[in-house]
Design a protein around this motif. Structure first.
Motif, mmCIF file in Angstrom:
data_model
loop_
_atom_site.group_PDB
_atom_site.id
_atom_site.type_symbol
_atom_site.label_atom_id
_atom_site.label_comp_id
_atom_site.label_asym_id
_atom_site.label_seq_id
_atom_site.Cartn_x
_atom_site.Cartn_y
_atom_site.Cartn_z
ATOM 1 N N ILE A 8 40.561 54.070 43.867
ATOM 2 C CA ILE A 8 40.927 54.792 42.886
ATOM 3 C C ILE A 8 42.185 53.677 42.235
ATOM 4 C CG2 ILE A 8 42.704 56.778 42.324
ATOM 5 C CD1 ILE A 8 41.057 58.450 44.874
ATOM 6 N N THR A 9 42.851 53.464 43.032
ATOM 7 C CA THR A 9 43.959 52.469 42.643
ATOM 8 C C THR A 9 43.390 51.369 41.556
ATOM 9 O OG1 THR A 9 45.377 52.698 44.735
ATOM 10 C CG2 THR A 9 45.995 50.806 43.319
ATOM 11 N N HIS A 10 42.341 50.798 42.313
ATOM 12 C CA HIS A 10 41.358 49.673 41.434
ATOM 13 C C HIS A 10 41.180 50.301 40.119
ATOM 14 C CE1 HIS A 10 39.285 46.247 40.356
ATOM 15 N NE2 HIS A 10 38.181 46.984 40.442
ATOM 16 N N LEU A 11 40.350 51.352 40.152
ATOM 17 C CA LEU A 11 40.213 51.897 38.801
ATOM 18 C C LEU A 11 41.196 52.076 37.852
ATOM 19 C CD1 LEU A 11 37.345 54.349 40.034
ATOM 20 C CD2 LEU A 11 37.101 52.104 38.922
ATOM 21 N N GLU A 12 42.312 52.713 38.282
ATOM 22 C CA GLU A 12 43.455 52.967 37.671
ATOM 23 C C GLU A 12 43.994 51.764 36.941
ATOM 24 O OE1 GLU A 12 46.056 55.081 40.241
ATOM 25 O OE2 GLU A 12 45.135 57.015 39.644
ATOM 26 N N GLY A 13 44.187 50.618 37.786
ATOM 27 C CA GLY A 13 44.580 49.310 37.488
ATOM 28 C C GLY A 13 43.653 48.695 36.490
ATOM 29 N N VAL A 14 42.287 48.408 36.473
ATOM 30 C CA VAL A 14 41.435 48.020 35.606
ATOM 31 C C VAL A 14 41.704 48.545 34.290
ATOM 32 C CG1 VAL A 14 39.071 47.649 35.018
ATOM 33 C CG2 VAL A 14 40.150 47.163 37.328
ATOM 34 N N TYR A 15 41.758 49.958 34.378
ATOM 35 C CA TYR A 15 42.088 50.947 33.068
ATOM 36 C C TYR A 15 43.384 50.168 32.071
ATOM 37 C CZ TYR A 15 42.926 54.724 29.964
ATOM 38 O OH TYR A 15 43.225 55.449 28.677
ATOM 39 N N ASP A 16 44.432 50.013 33.164
ATOM 40 C CA ASP A 16 45.536 49.769 32.665
ATOM 41 C C ASP A 16 45.616 48.219 32.002
ATOM 42 O OD1 ASP A 16 46.800 52.172 33.329
ATOM 43 O OD2 ASP A 16 47.860 51.476 34.918
ATOM 44 N N VAL A 17 44.759 47.408 32.715
ATOM 45 C CA VAL A 17 44.766 46.028 32.043
ATOM 46 C C VAL A 17 43.862 46.123 30.895
ATOM 47 C CG1 VAL A 17 43.927 43.699 32.595
ATOM 48 C CG2 VAL A 17 45.200 44.808 34.447
ATOM 49 N N ALA A 18 42.799 46.776 30.854
ATOM 50 C CA ALA A 18 42.038 46.966 29.788
ATOM 51 C C ALA A 18 42.839 47.570 28.351
ATOM 52 C CB ALA A 18 40.757 47.827 29.845
ATOM 53 N N GLN A 19 43.673 48.493 28.817
ATOM 54 C CA GLN A 19 44.484 48.938 27.703
ATOM 55 C C GLN A 19 45.378 48.003 27.293
ATOM 56 O OE1 GLN A 19 47.226 52.539 28.768
ATOM 57 N NE2 GLN A 19 46.028 53.587 27.474
ATOM 58 N N GLU A 20 45.896 47.248 28.103
ATOM 59 C CA GLU A 20 46.882 46.086 27.628
ATOM 60 C C GLU A 20 46.251 45.035 26.907
ATOM 61 O OE1 GLU A 20 49.795 42.751 29.822
ATOM 62 O OE2 GLU A 20 49.134 44.744 31.134
ATOM 63 N N VAL A 21 44.945 44.660 27.008
ATOM 64 C CA VAL A 21 44.241 43.835 26.382
ATOM 65 C C VAL A 21 43.785 44.388 25.178
ATOM 66 C CG1 VAL A 21 42.415 42.414 26.379
ATOM 67 C CG2 VAL A 21 43.403 42.542 28.509
ATOM 68 N N ALA A 128 33.225 42.061 27.767
ATOM 69 C CA ALA A 128 33.734 40.908 28.338
ATOM 70 C C ALA A 128 35.228 41.368 28.882
ATOM 71 C CB ALA A 128 34.107 39.699 27.325
ATOM 72 N N ILE A 129 35.746 42.185 27.818
ATOM 73 C CA ILE A 129 37.041 42.733 28.322
ATOM 74 C C ILE A 129 37.095 43.499 29.536
ATOM 75 C CG2 ILE A 129 38.952 44.385 27.485
ATOM 76 C CD1 ILE A 129 38.308 43.436 24.753
ATOM 77 N N VAL A 130 35.986 44.454 29.668
ATOM 78 C CA VAL A 130 35.793 45.095 31.025
ATOM 79 C C VAL A 130 35.741 44.213 31.860
ATOM 80 C CG1 VAL A 130 34.532 46.694 31.988
ATOM 81 C CG2 VAL A 130 34.863 47.155 29.632
ATOM 82 N N ALA A 131 34.976 43.341 32.007
ATOM 83 C CA ALA A 131 34.705 42.246 33.322
ATOM 84 C C ALA A 131 36.093 41.563 33.519
ATOM 85 C CB ALA A 131 33.628 41.276 32.754
ATOM 86 N N TYR A 132 36.807 41.252 32.308
ATOM 87 C CA TYR A 132 37.938 40.580 32.505
ATOM 88 C C TYR A 132 39.109 41.435 33.235
ATOM 89 C CZ TYR A 132 42.511 38.334 31.341
ATOM 90 O OH TYR A 132 43.761 37.958 31.628
ATOM 91 N N ALA A 133 38.983 42.657 32.830
ATOM 92 C CA ALA A 133 40.088 43.648 33.432
ATOM 93 C C ALA A 133 39.904 43.830 34.758
ATOM 94 C CB ALA A 133 40.131 45.092 32.527
ATOM 95 N N ASP A 134 38.420 43.964 34.947
ATOM 96 C CA ASP A 134 38.139 44.033 36.666
ATOM 97 C C ASP A 134 38.636 43.068 37.467
ATOM 98 O OD1 ASP A 134 36.775 44.868 39.250
ATOM 99 O OD2 ASP A 134 35.206 43.502 38.704
ATOM 100 N N LEU A 135 38.741 41.700 37.000
ATOM 101 C CA LEU A 135 39.068 40.459 37.662
ATOM 102 C C LEU A 135 40.529 40.519 37.736
ATOM 103 C CD1 LEU A 135 36.862 37.495 36.762
ATOM 104 C CD2 LEU A 135 37.162 38.369 38.975
ATOM 105 N N ALA A 136 41.168 40.829 36.624
ATOM 106 C CA ALA A 136 42.452 40.755 36.462
ATOM 107 C C ALA A 136 43.690 41.888 36.912
ATOM 108 C CB ALA A 136 42.905 40.379 34.893
#
Length: 204
Positions: A8-21, A128-136
């Motif tokens: 859950i923390t990871h999904l929220e974090g990836v969402y937040d990074v994608a939003q920032e990007v 690419a943004i989704v893949a990036y957000a997952d890694l970041a």
């Protein structure tokens, strides 16, 4: 799952990074032809398939398959085309291409039939943004994506709880590809690309 709250923390974090990007990209290129909300939604759903089976091999494909089959009925999007576009952003994250083409995983592929492995690479800015957000994203914070990849290699190599030679192998093989992808997304976010360079990579 070994760590449900971690997911859950990871999904929220990836969402937040994608939003920032997405915010950075749309600020730099106001006319860019994608729907930012879709990209963020795909980022938030990217590991949705993890709880569907104890074996996590190809969880990316289960996530995308579930969205393909149930997304319209569950309100993920308003049309089948939109659902398929979001599923494709999910399908190609992580080292899925490297694991799919690893002959050591051949028996796992049977679950997905004659899947076109070309779908396993992020061939649009959205994916690419989704893949990036997952890694970041790690622990709910934005981190250097390639440092996180190295941390993943150490986890699957050294931690008895997660140890997996297959995962180490796929992550090692994917390092160059992810390096290119991460530099490309960061250049887009920072407004360093020309319109021609943006158009060359393309959109779904």
């Amino acid at each position: 799952l070994k760590d449900p709250q971690g997911l859950i923390t990871h999904l929220e974090g990836v969402y937040d990074v994608a939003q920032e990007v997405v915010r950075g990209v749309t600020a730099q290129y106001p006319g860019i032809p994608f729907v930012g909300e879709e990209v963020c939604l795909a980022a938030g759903l990217h590991d949705f398939g993890r709880p569907l089976r104890k074996d996590q091999m190809f969880h990316e494909l289960r996530s995308a398959q579930y969205i393909d089959e149930h997304g319209l009925a569950n309100g993920v999007a308003h049309s089948e085309v939109d659902v398929f576009r979001i599923a494709q952003m999910v399908r190609s994250h992580g080292p899925i291409y490297e694991r799919w083409t690893d002959e050591g995983n051949a028996s796992y592929r049977e679950e997905f039939g004659n899947l076109d492995f070309c779908l396993l690479l992020p061939t649009s800015w959205q994916a690419a943004i989704v893949a990036y957000a997952d890694l970041a994203s790690m622990g709910g914070e934005r981190v250097d994506p390639l440092e996180r990849l190295e941390a993943g290699i150490r986890k699957y190599r050294d931690d008895p709880k997660y140890k997996s030679e297959r995962m180490v192998r796929s992550l090692m093989v994917s390092k160059e590809r992810f390096g290119i992808l991460c530099r490309r997304v960061e250049a887009l976010e920072q407004g360093q690309l020309t319109e021609q360079e943006i158009a060359r990579f393309g959109f779904l």
